[in-house]
Design an enzyme around this catalytic site. Structure first.
Site: not given
Length: 348
Positions: A166, A171
């Site tokens: 990932e 974020e």
């Protein structure tokens, strides 16, 4: 004992014991020098990020932006969210696009136990196309923020996580005032305790997904890399390069975007030090990152956003995360992504 007639520094007069001790000391010095040299070489190992000739392969922009994605309705992150399908998202006005930008937003209409019992409605999109490598240019006009929020723009193989890795390009949580987190999550055997060339502040160096409370190996940017400060500057561009040599992430506000990006001929070798650098020194990139789709979503609460350290102490948000998200639809007017375009380049 030493033999008479010889100077103390003359080996001919040394006893066998002295000679052996001296020889052992010399060997120790040589070994230490060799070990030091080896450790020095290891500490300075760094991959070859030589220039690649990138060509455009995909463009996501304009009124058909969302045609490049499918809408996922499950939440593997355990958040307080109800992801909706495309028909519902369009009916609820949670996704829409024009010739100039695409909007992905959280619900701002419904509140209370009767209407938000299973989580606030939101959207998670996943690209139809997948990638093993490439240079990804994300032009972003607005990043989402609000108490209880956990938004992300990232890449993974949803059917093979964490085996295929990932990459969290963008974020943050809650009010988004503390900088972007660029992070890797992998299967075992990927570490960033090596030489790196980056402007951001590294966190953990073990990228294994289950280490350090599932934190991955991240790099935190300045306040200008996300949230209100990023938005006030007119947004900007994030670039992420995925190649065998490593993974790098750059960030620029609107007024500082390199001309080679705006001209459609991006050249990372001309951009200088990355904001986040994840070299392949102790991580086989091709083995840990495979078959990646681009994902954008807005989640709520979950393990990160609802944690007291971030929800209450850092952000000063009220109530519990789930209660606040459930009862305050009007809180989420800033909870939206606005994308100008996504462009994907690959080396010829």
């Amino acid at each position: 004992m030493e033999h008479a007639g010889y100077h103390a520094w003359d080996p001919r007069g040394w006893s066998t014991k002295t000679k052996l001790a001296t020889a052992a000391g010399a060997v120790a010095i040589v070994v230490a020098a060799i070990v030091g040299a080896v450790l020095g070489v290891r500490a300075n190992r760094y991959p070859d990020y030589s220039k690649l000739d990138y060509k455009l392969v995909d463009t996501f922009s304009g009124s058909d932006f969302f045609n490049n994605f499918y809408y996922a309705t499950s939440d593997p992150s355990g958040g307080f969210v109800e992801y909706v399908d495309r028909a519902a998202a369009e009916w609820l006005n949670l996704t829409y696009a024009s010739e100039t930008s695409a909007i992905l937003k959280a619900d701002t209409t419904y509140s209370g136990q009767d209407e938000v019992a299973n989580g606030r409605q939101s959207v998670r999109i996943t690209s139809n196309n997948t990638y093993a490598d490439g240079l990804f240019i994300f032009d972003i006009l607005h990043t989402p923020y609000a108490c209880g929020l956990w938004p992300a723009l990232w890449l993974t193989d949803p059917s093979n996580w964490p085996e295929h890795g990932e990459i969290d390009v963008i974020e943050s949580v809650n009010m988004g005032r503390w900088g972007n987190h660029a992070t890797l999550h992998t299967s075992s055997g990927c570490s960033m305790d090596v030489k790196r060339k980056e402007t951001g502040s590294p966190t953990y160096t073990n990228c294994y997904w289950d280490a350090n409370s599932e934190s991955g190996c991240g790099v935190v940017g300045s306040k200008a890399t996300y949230g209100p400060e990023f938005n006030a500057a007119g947004g900007g561009v994030y670039a992420m390069e995925l190649r065998d040599a490593g993974i790098r992430v750059w960030h620029w506000i609107r007024d500082e975007i390199p001309s080679d990006i705006t001209s459609g001929s991006p050249d990372p070798s001309a951009w200088g030090k990355a904001y986040a650098d994840f070299p392949s020194t102790n991580c086989d990139i091709g083995n840990h990152f495979k078959n990646h789709s681009i994902i954008a979503n807005i989640d709520f609460c979950g393990g990160w956003a609802e944690a007291t350290e971030y929800y209450t102490t850092q952000s000063g948000c009220p109530d519990t995360c789930e209660t606040f998200v459930m009862d305050n639809a009007s809180n989420f007017t800033t909870a939206y992504w606005e994308f100008k375009s996504f462009r994907v380049y690959q080396a010829s």
